[in-house]
Design an enzyme around this catalytic site. Structure first.
Site, PDB file in Angstrom:
ATOM      1  N   ASP A 118       1.059  -1.076  -0.056  1.00  0.00           N
ATOM      2  CA  ASP A 118       0.021   0.028   0.017  1.00  0.00           C
ATOM      3  C   ASP A 118       1.051   1.280  -0.132  1.00  0.00           C
ATOM      4  O   ASP A 118       2.001   1.065  -0.220  1.00  0.00           O
ATOM      5  CB  ASP A 118      -0.929   0.097   1.191  1.00  0.00           C
ATOM      6  CG  ASP A 118      -2.369   0.639   0.642  1.00  0.00           C
ATOM      7  OD1 ASP A 118      -2.292   1.792   0.561  1.00  0.00           O
ATOM      8  OD2 ASP A 118      -3.349  -0.057   1.009  1.00  0.00           O
ATOM      9  N   HIS A 143      -2.834   3.136  -4.267  1.00  0.00           N
ATOM     10  CA  HIS A 143      -2.551   2.746  -3.322  1.00  0.00           C
ATOM     11  C   HIS A 143      -0.678   2.338  -3.540  1.00  0.00           C
ATOM     12  O   HIS A 143      -0.230   1.396  -2.868  1.00  0.00           O
ATOM     13  CB  HIS A 143      -3.163   1.704  -2.719  1.00  0.00           C
ATOM     14  CG  HIS A 143      -4.439   2.095  -2.109  1.00  0.00           C
ATOM     15  ND1 HIS A 143      -4.592   2.486  -0.734  1.00  0.00           N
ATOM     16  CD2 HIS A 143      -5.631   2.043  -2.702  1.00  0.00           C
ATOM     17  CE1 HIS A 143      -5.961   2.746  -0.635  1.00  0.00           C
ATOM     18  NE2 HIS A 143      -6.641   2.569  -1.665  1.00  0.00           N
ATOM     19  N   GLU A 171      -9.868   2.524  -5.031  1.00  0.00           N
ATOM     20  CA  GLU A 171      -9.624   4.008  -4.851  1.00  0.00           C
ATOM     21  C   GLU A 171      -8.553   4.736  -5.564  1.00  0.00           C
ATOM     22  O   GLU A 171      -7.725   5.276  -4.991  1.00  0.00           O
ATOM     23  CB  GLU A 171      -9.303   4.204  -3.379  1.00  0.00           C
ATOM     24  CG  GLU A 171     -10.587   3.932  -2.416  1.00  0.00           C
ATOM     25  CD  GLU A 171     -10.261   4.217  -0.873  1.00  0.00           C
ATOM     26  OE1 GLU A 171     -11.154   4.510  -0.091  1.00  0.00           O
ATOM     27  OE2 GLU A 171      -9.119   3.900  -0.336  1.00  0.00           O
ATOM     28  N   TRP A 195      -8.224  -3.146   8.241  1.00  0.00           N
ATOM     29  CA  TRP A 195      -7.501  -2.088   7.799  1.00  0.00           C
ATOM     30  C   TRP A 195      -6.620  -1.788   9.330  1.00  0.00           C
ATOM     31  O   TRP A 195      -7.246  -1.473  10.151  1.00  0.00           O
ATOM     32  CB  TRP A 195      -8.014  -0.948   7.085  1.00  0.00           C
ATOM     33  CG  TRP A 195      -8.946  -1.669   6.005  1.00  0.00           C
ATOM     34  CD1 TRP A 195     -10.234  -2.075   5.837  1.00  0.00           C
ATOM     35  CD2 TRP A 195      -8.432  -2.259   4.728  1.00  0.00           C
ATOM     36  NE1 TRP A 195     -10.710  -2.471   4.614  1.00  0.00           N
ATOM     37  CE2 TRP A 195      -9.267  -2.662   3.749  1.00  0.00           C
ATOM     38  CE3 TRP A 195      -7.012  -2.150   4.264  1.00  0.00           C
ATOM     39  CZ2 TRP A 195      -9.171  -3.093   2.511  1.00  0.00           C
ATOM     40  CZ3 TRP A 195      -6.730  -2.635   2.878  1.00  0.00           C
ATOM     41  CH2 TRP A 195      -7.873  -3.274   2.124  1.00  0.00           C
TER      42      TRP A 195
END
Length: 630
Positions: A207, A282, A349, A486
């Site tokens: 990430d 990410h 995202e 998360w």
């Protein structure tokens, strides 16, 4: 995964969800007797009169190929607390017998305990393993102790159990990028989830905040992308931007040997390990390692949690052929390391603002006849999917991979509600349901004033009420569901446990048990027994959140405040004070909405269940109440 959600939804969802009553939960048949407290609930339990007391652990295993793993599991779980040695026997008269039964479904089993001991019958290793997990739950809670416990009778009730899973995909995800967890902690997490019959460990390995897996052909990914500057405390999204000269002293990565050990450890527990390499968004850590993969200017430092979305590049450039050359190397090595059939590419995202002005992306769109950014992302996803397929694997991604058109063989994980999963299933794709509203374990699980800071709300009852198969969807296309932890606000492993349990227990029942076996109040009673079991095992869990009052504050026309209190659990009684004394069960008992006295400056609340104080004492000032008023 949560970058946009944190900034866009946190205030709204806290107001709308944090203080609302829980959704109703489907009822089901209760368990056979109070002494049977198995989670997840089996298909059928018949309890008979009597108990079998173990005075030794002689074990017969019919299928020799399972002997090594099963004996290792039995020894590790039985010997420490009891002091008895587990020994392999050639006699069917052993205390515990694992026998083959081809009639049992995959991961299914039957367990019978009687005067001659315990028999587990199954057709697969998974079935035998899960039968053993059920046997452990029939034993006293002290069986979870790591040291010998005196004066305990190691008995199980005479019982007949038939059991098999509702869904083939029963997953938990751990994010090791936002915060780093060691190999040993990852294996402990796998051991804990396996005991509740989860069979998928989703390993979120990359990430913006760190690249966590060794790729020998791309060493810069870990040489430069695995470490970042340290930040402690405060809101994750408000950390100070890293600066030149600051030590990069937080992080780490797993070597290929580490990965092999984790996979072998998981396999013994009937758990498959799915890696996630999150692209094209990410990807700050990857861009720091290979700056040439950015559209314009790659970040200089791995993200520490500072605001960056839309301001700094964190997406790989799909117009750059070097991007796909690097990804081919990455996914080739990932495919070699992980035997599981799926690889997760993330796909969520992705900020496409830099793509919109990138000359390389414009050229790619012209060459491929792509009309917008969604189609450009779809091009990226489909091309990565072909790379993964070329190495004999299947691609999974979050539901954004639907945008612009989905690759033929892709599986969708639906997180932005259920709509993405519904659309994917209607198009003939397999789906895994994991919506934020039921499955995001990083959210508050109860009254925010007494919880570690995070954002939004996911109560235990919301986990338990989750139904993974929407109306109008072919059930065969819903592989199952998954809980996701998360780790933005999860800095240490003990807190990872706290955020997972008992919500993970609730999800285990959703994914394993038949729908008509689910009963909320029955689950609550069983959960309380598992609090003791977790305590014996020194596993952290949230012991108070589910009992804490739900608080709704309303503005009155006369300028005052009206207070409404509720609970997730039907038989919890709530007591309160407004005079600055600490409430107990002699204080005013909540029976309906009341007006906050104008002279009062604070509200204190305490819950009781079965005459026993439960949960935290909640303390809210007048300013706190005004801030919540709707």
């Amino acid at each position: 995964m949560n970058a946009k959600l944190i900034t866009a939804l946190s205030s709204l969802l806290l107001v709308c969800q944090a203080f609302a009553a829980p959704a109703p939960v489907a009822s089901g048949s209760a368990r056979a007797r109070e002494s049977i407290t198995i989670i997840p609930a089996p298909v059928e339990v018949i309890q008979n009169a009597g108990d079998y007391e173990f005075r030794s652990f002689n074990v017969f295993i019919e299928n020799e190929k399972y002997s090594g793993n099963l004996m290792e599991m039995l020894s590790s779980k039985l010997e420490g607390a009891t002091g008895y040695k587990v020994s392999l026997s050639s006699s069917r008269k052993a205390d515990i017998r694992f026998v083959e039964d081809p009639r049992q479904p995959v991961d299914g089993y039957s367990l019978t305990a009687g005067k001659n001991g315990v028999t587990v019958a199954a057709s697969t290793y998974g079935g035998h393993f899960y039968g053993f997990q059920t046997l452990l739950q029939l034993l006293p809670p002290e069986i979870k102790s790591s040291s010998a416990v005196a004066s305990v009778e190691w008995k199980v009730p005479f019982v007949e159990i038939k059991d098999s899973p509702r869904f083939p995909w029963r997953g938990l995800m751990l994010d090791v990028s936002r915060h780093w967890f060691t190999k040993e902690e990852v294996m402990k997490y796998i051991d804990e989830l396996a005991e509740y019959k989860f069979n998928i460990f989703h390993w979120h390995l990359t990430d913006d905040q760190g690249w966590r897996i060794q790729i020998e052909s791309c060493p810069e990914l870990t040489d430069r992308g695995a470490m970042r500057a340290t930040r402690i405390g405060g809101n994750w999204w408000e950390f100070e931007h890293p600066h030149a000269g600051e030590p990069l002293d937080y992080g780490g990565f797993y070597t290929k040997e580490d990965v092999r050990e984790v996979i072998e450890y998981a396999a013994k527990r009937n758990v498959s390990v799915m890696p996630e390499i999150d692209v094209p968004g990410h990807s700050t850590a990857a861009l720091v390692a290979y700056p040439e993969l950015a559209c314009f200017n790659a970040p200089e430092f791995v993200n520490v949690g500072h605001r960056f979305y839309g301001e700094e590049e964190n997406a790989l450039c799909p117009g750059n052929e070097k991007t796909f050359e690097i990804l081919d190397k990455v996914f080739r090595e990932i495919a070699e390391m992980f035997p599981f059939e799926y690889i997760d590419i993330g796909g969520d995202e992705c900020f496409r603002g830099f793509w919109a002005t990138c000359p390389k992306c414009a050229k790619r769109m012209e060459e491929e006849h792509l009309s917008d950014m969604a189609q450009l992302q779809s091009y990226f996803v489909k091309r990565v999917g072909k790379i993964i397929e070329s190495y004999g694997k299947k691609m999974i991604g979050w539901d954004e991979i639907l945008d612009g058109g989905l690759a033929d063989n892709a599986t969708v994980m639906s997180w932005r509600g259920m709509d993405g999963g519904i659309r994917a299933a209607q198009a003939g794709h397999h789906v895994i349901m994991t919506p934020t509203t039921n499955c995001y374990l990083d959210l508050y699980q109860g009254e925010p004033s007494v919880e570690p800071v995070t954002y939004s709300m996911l109560r235990l009852s919301s986990c338990y009420s989750f139904e993974p198969v929407p109306e109008g969807v072919d059930p065969s296309l819903v592989l199952g569901g998954q809980g996701n932890l998360w780790a933005e606000a999860v800095p240490v492993f003990r807190h990872a446990e706290y955020m997972t349990w008992p919500r993970g227990w609730a999800l285990s029942e959703v994914f394993w048990s038949q729908k008509d076996r689910r009963n909320w109040m029955d689950f609550v009673d069983r959960m309380e027994h598992h609090f003791q079991r977790a305590g014996e095992a020194d596993i952290n869990f949230s012991a108070n959140s589910v009992y804490n009052a739900l608080i709704t504050v309303r503005n009155c026309e006369d300028g005052g405040l009206s207070i409404e209190l509720g609970s997730e659990i039907d038989d919890v009684e709530i007591y309160y004070t407004v005079d600055n004394t600490n409430p107990d069960n002699h204080s005013p008992k909540y029976t309906g909405p009341f007006s906050m006295p104008r002279s009062a400056c604070r509200l204190k609340i305490q819950s009781y269940r079965n005459g026993r104080k439960v949960g935290n004492m909640i303390y809210l000032t007048l300013d706190d109440l005004k801030a919540r008023a709707i």
